[in-house]
Design an enzyme around this catalytic site. Structure first.
Site, short mmCIF file in Angstrom:
data_model
loop_
_atom_site.label_atom_id
_atom_site.label_comp_id
_atom_site.label_asym_id
_atom_site.label_seq_id
_atom_site.Cartn_x
_atom_site.Cartn_y
_atom_site.Cartn_z
N ASP A 1 -34.98 45.92 6.26
CA ASP A 1 -34.07 44.98 6.91
C ASP A 1 -32.62 45.10 6.43
OD1 ASP A 1 -34.36 43.96 4.39
OD2 ASP A 1 -35.06 41.98 5.00
N ARG B 1 -32.64 36.12 6.20
CA ARG B 1 -32.80 36.93 7.39
C ARG B 1 -31.94 36.40 8.53
NH1 ARG B 1 -37.19 40.34 7.70
NH2 ARG B 1 -36.00 41.02 9.51
N TYR C 1 -38.77 38.92 -2.23
CA TYR C 1 -39.42 39.99 -2.99
C TYR C 1 -39.86 39.36 -4.31
CZ TYR C 1 -37.59 43.50 0.23
OH TYR C 1 -37.31 44.25 1.34
N PRO D 1 -37.74 48.99 -2.58
CA PRO D 1 -36.83 48.37 -1.61
C PRO D 1 -35.75 47.51 -2.25
CG PRO D 1 -38.86 47.11 -1.71
CD PRO D 1 -39.03 48.28 -2.64
#
Length: 624
Positions: free
Chosen positions: A71, A253, A262, A345
């Site tokens: 993302d 987001r 995370y 990530p």
């Protein structure tokens, strides 16, 4: 955006006229792409711009991605999206990462406190922001570019690669066998194959390459959630290190409500893998609550979740040519993205680096297939991108280690924060620098444009277009169309008048048979079809006589010979330092900046060094 050149068009100008060479289910193609991830779609969107190149892209899944794992979109990637023409759509939908908060335990070791809150991207790092948007939406935009292209390229879904062989002597040297949705087989012959088929790449396996490296043995969970919380920085990117419960990275987001977490879990033991732990979304929610305590987290919906172990792995080469054979053999099979490098990530580099791989490769394949460049150009893909992947692995290893470390004191706790600040340029994607090579010159003349680093991406700056007075970013003129840019920055007192250095340069480029423009532009093509020449003057746009510019800066194009008024620019004096000061251009001497089709600076040289231009392009270009 330019259109109406050869005819007045109606409707959406982003939809190209069909070429008549729409690529259907042919079994012999110039380029076969395996995998519809970000690397594969970037390459497909690039190649779709060339109707004379036949391309097919195969994907084992049954349809387009609906929920994406990646993302984070780095500033450099948004610059690239601008070249493809969909940056505005991304910026409209995405969450913009403006600031980052760092949280760690109170001095007495209990609870949490905000240790710092900083600007995410430093000033003038890029004209584009760091944003968050679902990978699936990025895929949608690429697919739209492909559908709207003259070749109307569409992926073939539900196609599993089961075999790949190479016959170096054949016109189509590689043969790929796929299993279709009903068990049928389909055989495709291709001049070039690019494996963008992920960490378990079958193309990589067929090449005999391995991902090399070790897992860090640290287990992490990730989930996208809708939740109610009293944690105050839930809409900021936030790195949280608790005293004894682990760490969380919060990534807000798009849409204003969704958030990604995370979550650090336990260290894996022995041969244990992530799947062995039986992680559930309920476990992730509980662990997140423990780390955030005393703040509360009431999760209402989990949109997506996963568990993974951190690992950093990379291939030794990204093509099928052994080092001992590079002097006499050119690549036919390539790998890109997760097929040749995997990492954690945490720094948000996966999708970004994958797209950068194939943006690097796409124009090179196009140039070779269109007989504009020698096949030796293709060696530079593995040379450039493999080196960058190895740098990324080293960076990611340090970032992941610092994120998981249990700080023993305040000094250790500040190490991660300091590392994050120091490497902000790297995570933004703008620190990539290619070493001198066939297509990247030395920095001999770097002093002529100190802020335009040879080997690095062209750093845009505000200008005003001379023809219509439009304020814009100079970098936005560099589109993903496979063309080279030759940008001439004028010296003092040069407004393009006859006898000046810009006029002399333009006359040479347009008239001299030795110039790269005349030598490499196909007969009957527009003068800017291969090398697009533009100029930036120091005077205000109201002080320059447009009609006095040399012909090359007002070129006649298309079947009607219409003039292109978008080749000359001037500083924008309303937005702070002008481009000459902002990018360190030598005001007295000026400079030529040669920009590759992927927006990287290939060479800087004096305006009058015509032989230098010839030597540079003659190394790899093929004359018409």
């Amino acid at each position: 955006m330019q259109y109406h050149l050869d005819r007045v068009s109606t409707g959406d100008p982003a939809i190209s006229q069909p070429s008549g060479a729409i690529h259907g289910a042919t079994d012999a193609v110039d380029v076969l792409i395996v995998g519809c991830g970000p690397a594969g779609l970037t390459l497909a969107a690039q190649l779709a711009q060339f109707p004379d190149i036949s391309t097919r892209i195969f994907e084992s899944k049954s349809g387009p991605l609906e929920i994406g794992q990646a993302d984070g979109i780095a500033c450099r990637s948004v610059e690239m999206f601008e070249a493809f023409g969909f940056a505005e759509k991304v910026l409209k939908e995405a969450y913009w990462v403006n600031e980052v908060a760092f949280w760690r335990p109170n001095e007495n070791g209990t609870g949490l406190r905000r240790a710092d809150r900083i600007q995410d991207v430093e000033d003038d790092l890029s004209e584009m922001p760091h944003v968050i948007l679902s990978q699936a939406r990025v895929h949608d935009f690429y697919l739209e570019i492909m559908r709207n292209s003259a070749s109307r390229l569409e992926p073939d879904y539900s196609r599993e690669l089961i075999d790949l062989t190479t016959d170096p002597g054949a016109d189509y040297p590689t043969t790929a066998t796929f299993r279709g949705p009903n068990g049928e087989t389909e055989i495709i012959r291709a001049r070039y194959v690019v494996g963008c088929d992920g960490a378990r790449s079958k193309v990589r396996k067929a090449m005999g390459h391995d991902l090399k490296g070790e897992a860090a043995r640290q287990l992490w969970g990730v989930m996208d959630i809708l939740a109610i919380t009293d944690f105050p920085d839930i809409r900021l990117k936030a790195a949280i290190q608790s005293a004894d419960q682990g760490s969380i990275l919060i990534i807000p987001r798009e849409g204003g409500y969704l958030v990604r977490l995370y979550i650090e879990l336990d260290t894996l033991q022995g041969d244990e893998r992530a799947a062995d732990r039986g992680v559930t979304s309920e476990m992730l929610i509980a662990k997140a609550g423990d780390i955030l305590a005393p703040y509360t987290l009431d999760v209402k919906e989990v949109a997506w979740w996963s568990a993974y172990e951190i690992g950093q792995r990379v291939c030794d080469a990204f093509d099928d040519v052994p080092d001992t054979e590079r002097s006499f053999r050119t690549p036919r099979v390539f790998i890109a993205g997760d097929a040749c490098h995997t990492h954690s990530p945490k720094a948000g580099q996966g999708m970004n680096v994958s797209m950068a791989d194939t943006f690097n490769l796409g124009w090179k394949l196009a140039a070779v297939l269109r007989k504009q460049a020698a096949p030796s150009l293709l060696h530079t893909y593995s040379e450039e991108r493999c080196a960058k992947a190895k740098e990324l692995i080293d960076f990611d290893r340090d970032m992941a280690r610092l994120f998981s470390v249990k700080p023993k004191n305040e000094i250790e706790a500040e190490q991660f924060q300091s590392y994050f600040k120091k490497h902000g340029r790297y995570t933004a994607g703008v620190e990539t620098r290619y070493d001198p090579s066939l297509i990247t010159a030395s920095d001999e003349f770097q002093h002529l444009a100190a802020g335009m680093k040879v080997g690095m991406r062209f750093h845009s700056a505000p200008v005003v277009r001379l023809g219509d007075g439009k304020p814009m970013e100079l970098g936005h003129t560099i589109k993903a169309d496979g063309r080279w840019r030759l940008i001439a920055f004028a010296g003092a007192g040069d407004n393009g008048q006859s006898g000046g250095r810009i006029a002399s340069l333009c006359h040479y480029l347009e008239q001299d048979p030795r110039s790269p423009v005349t030598k490499y532009t196909p007969s009957g093509s527009n003068i800017d079809a291969v090398i697009d020449v533009r100029a930036v003057f120091q005077s205000s746009h109201r002080e320059i006589a447009l009609e006095a510019l040399p012909h090359l800066l007002l070129p006649a194009k298309g079947r009607y010979g219409l003039l292109d008024y978008e080749k000359a620019f001037c500083p924008n004096h309303k937005s702070g330092p002008d481009i000459f000061d902002q990018r360190g251009i030598d005001r007295q001497s000026g400079a030529i900046v040669i920009v590759r089709p992927d927006q990287f600076i290939a060479k800087i040289q004096p305006l009058e060094d015509h032989s230098g231009l010839e030597r540079y392009f003659d190394e790899f270009m093929i004359s018409t």
